[in-house]
Design an enzyme around this catalytic site. Structure first.
Site, PDB file in Angstrom:
ATOM      1  N   GLU A 274     -13.652  -2.828  -1.940  1.00  0.00           N
ATOM      2  CA  GLU A 274     -14.443  -2.352  -0.256  1.00  0.00           C
ATOM      3  C   GLU A 274     -15.731  -2.191   0.294  1.00  0.00           C
ATOM      4  O   GLU A 274     -15.887  -1.071  -0.461  1.00  0.00           O
ATOM      5  CB  GLU A 274     -13.008  -2.069   0.725  1.00  0.00           C
TER       6      GLU A 274
ATOM      7  N   ASP B  10       1.309  -1.285  -0.317  1.00  0.00           N
ATOM      8  CA  ASP B  10       0.130  -0.149  -0.053  1.00  0.00           C
ATOM      9  C   ASP B  10       1.319   1.154   0.117  1.00  0.00           C
ATOM     10  O   ASP B  10       1.912   1.476   0.797  1.00  0.00           O
ATOM     11  CB  ASP B  10      -0.943   0.168   1.483  1.00  0.00           C
TER      12      ASP B  10
END
Ligand code: KIV
Length: 272
Positions: free
Chosen positions: A190, A91
């Site tokens: 998500e 990330d």
């Protein structure tokens, strides 16, 4: 006896694409350190995400915002040392790519060069597309992340399900296409409605990995510490806990304390 080291076939972004094409689901989990990454890789996971959720899980912050680029690189280096097979995606932390595309490229290059990771992930759609393209132009594989994007938590205000209304759902569908056209090898969705996630996974040809996005996507990702029950405060509906390690580890430590206090440990066999 042969001394030849067993050849391990590494997972690549191309293989993920092939998995989507043949309908094989992709497994993905987070890891932030050597020991956990080794277990996850040995178990045969396809993708390891060095998630910025390390900010919560490893450092105890209440959001992903505080973790720095140096800290993400440190976690990624530890994971990479453990991994023989999985594709390792790192990330890009908050503040390392939102400013401008040159900064985004510099940050992505640092991650790849200093950790040896295989790809980066960043949050957002049209607002970060220039950065995505710039990073891709340097030959770095990029994964997108849409829906609930925790780095924008102060804009959203809550961690509730995203894109329930048409306007946000349509925006998300457009962003997914934009990320695909830019050249991303995959997208994480998500906490969005399962119906919307299924539609997105059908609309794009690249793999879509869900977390709280239902079963109609091309793969699933969870935070490892949540799945193992090391963390216990976090229990959203989408989380399946496979162990209750918090209680098991606490019990083991409690027993060790008792054994030390009672002089049971170490015994005669446990000394020199
Ligand atoms: O940081 C993270 O753990 C993530 C997953 C929730 C996808 O981005």
């Amino acid at each position: 006896m042969s001394t030849a080291k067993k050849e391990i076939k590494k997972v690549t972004t191309h293989q993920l694409q092939e998995m989507k094409s043949r309908g094989e689901k992709i497994s993905m989990l987070t890891a932030y350190d050597y020991s956990y990454a080794k277990i996850v890789d040995d178990a045969g996971i396809d993708v390891i995400l060095v998630g910025d959720s390390a900010s919560n899980v490893m450092a105890g912050h209440d959001s992903t915002l505080p973790i720095t680029l140096d800290q993400m690189i440190y976690h990624a280096q530890s994971v990479i040392r453990a991994v023989d097979r999985a594709l390792v995606v790192v990330d890009m932390p908050f503040g390392s790519y939102q400013g401008n595309s040159s900064e985004a490229l510099r940050s992505a290059i640092r991650i790849m060069k200093e950790s040896g990771a295989h790809a980066v992930k960043l949050e957002g759609g049209s607002e970060v597309i220039e950065s995505v393209k710039r990073i891709l132009s340097a030959g770095i594989p990029v994964m997108g992340h849409l829906g609930l994007t925790p780095q924008s938590i102060y804009k959203f205000g809550t961690y509730t399900v995203r894109a329930k209304e048409d306007e946000e759902a349509n925006e998300l569908k457009e962003d997914a296409l934009l990320l695909q056209e830019a050249g991303c090898f995959g997208i994480v969705l998500e906490k969005i409605p399962a119906k919307l996630a299924t539609e997105v996974a059908k609309n794009v040809s690249i793999p879509v990995i869900g977390i709280g996005a239902g079963s109609g996507v091309d793969g699933q990702v969870l935070v490892l510490h949540d799945l193992l029950g090391v963390t216990k405060e976090f229990s959203p509906r989408f989380l399946r806990r496979y162990l209750n390690l918090y209680e098991e580890m606490k019990g083991a430590v409690g027993q060790y304390i008792k054994d030390v206090k009672s002089k049971d440990f170490p015994n005669e066999k446990e000394q020199y």
